[in-house]
Design an enzyme around this catalytic site. Sequence first.
Site, PDB file in Angstrom:
ATOM      1  CE  LYS A  67       4.837   3.385   3.856  1.00  9.41           C
ATOM      2  NZ  LYS A  67       4.076   3.795   2.838  1.00  9.41           N
ATOM      3  NE  ARG A 109      -1.942   4.934   5.757  1.00 10.04           N
ATOM      4  CZ  ARG A 109      -0.813   4.146   6.624  1.00 10.04           C
ATOM      5  NH1 ARG A 109       0.319   4.482   6.362  1.00 10.04           N
ATOM      6  NH2 ARG A 109      -1.476   3.171   7.005  1.00 10.04           N
TER       7      ARG A 109
HETATM    8  N1  PMM Z   1       1.398   2.471   3.862  1.00 13.93           N
HETATM    9  C1  PMM Z   1       0.947   1.435   4.559  1.00 13.93           C
HETATM   10  C2  PMM Z   1      -0.292   1.137   4.959  1.00 13.93           C
HETATM   11  N2  PMM Z   1      -1.167   1.634   4.245  1.00 13.93           N
HETATM   12  N3  PMM Z   1      -2.141   3.378   2.745  1.00 13.93           N
HETATM   13  C3  PMM Z   1      -1.649   4.253   1.661  1.00 13.93           C
HETATM   14  N4  PMM Z   1      -2.724   4.932   1.019  1.00 13.93           N
HETATM   15  N5  PMM Z   1      -0.559   4.730   1.615  1.00 13.93           N
HETATM   16  C4  PMM Z   1       0.586   4.208   2.097  1.00 13.93           C
HETATM   17  O1  PMM Z   1       1.458   4.689   2.076  1.00 13.93           O
HETATM   18  C5  PMM Z   1       0.265   3.081   3.082  1.00 13.93           C
HETATM   19  C6  PMM Z   1      -1.104   2.754   3.338  1.00 13.93           C
HETATM   20  C7  PMM Z   1       2.068   0.712   5.352  1.00 13.93           C
HETATM   21  O2  PMM Z   1       2.525   1.636   6.510  1.00 13.93           O
HETATM   22  P1  PMM Z   1       1.979   1.341   8.041  1.00 13.93           P
HETATM   23  O3  PMM Z   1       2.428   0.029   8.322  1.00 13.93           O
HETATM   24  O4  PMM Z   1       2.656   2.445   8.718  1.00 13.93           O
HETATM   25  O5  PMM Z   1       0.510   1.435   8.226  1.00 13.93           O
END
Ligand code: PMM
Length: 278
Positions: A224, A259
Amino acid sequence: MSGQRVWRCGRYELVLDVPLVMGIVNVTPDSFSDGGEHFEPHDAVTHALSLIDEGASIIDVGGESTRPGSEEVASAEELARVRPVVARLAEEPIPVSIDTRHPDVARAALEVGASIINDVSGFRDPQMVNVAAESDAGVVVMHMLGDPRTMQEAPHYRDVVAEVAEFLVLGATVLEAAGVAHDRIALDPGIGFGKTLEHNVTLLNALPEFVKLGYCVVVGASRKRFIGALTDAEDPRQRRGGSVAAAVWAAQRGADVVRAHDVADTVQALQVTAALQG
Ligand code: PMM
């Protein structure tokens, strides 16, 4: 065994005695962290299988970019992206999570075998609550301020920890009132979703406050922007070290699920940390 904490997700019961890694598969042309790398269903499935080999305990499949400033994708397009991927991965012996804000996408993904609904808008939509209540899936209630289009326009909180916690507890309460059992619910403070660098740092320091709420806790810090801000790593793919550090930090403060994009590195770091603790 009695007294064991679990997260119930459809046909799976995830035991929360060691931190679990949720591997990320974005089937999108434009996600901020890995946009376009796995846009074809075949590539997305191949990538997901490699994440399972690397030790992911859950695979999170998303078909809509929620990066700051992004526009909403029509459900039909989102579903066309994710459905074949979820259907194939559901044959594997680990739970598949559908990362969506759209009830029709969540429902269709459950129909083809998804076991978790990961809603970055935190089940604000009553239809999404209904989809969860009519299933036995696990749910992730994530906090986001506003929506992705505008969330990074000067986010402001009186007390970020208290407000995020209040939002998450309210979401969980609504879900439980609709019939979703407590042990199916996970809470996620939503790192980067309508938060400044300071907000993210404060939330990652305050994870024990979220653990105290009594639900499974999920944290997504991988690649991030705040990691870029702290390290000058402009390209999200250059944020591996920072991402692993954030995952270990989160797990040390009680996160049950982290995650992650870089699953092998994250799993290894968590294993060594656990061994050192004895
Ligand atoms: N971050 C992203 C997308 N989905 N879901 C959860 N539960 N927590 C998160 O921090 C989260 C998510 C955005 O990140 P990406 O583009 O790397 O998927």
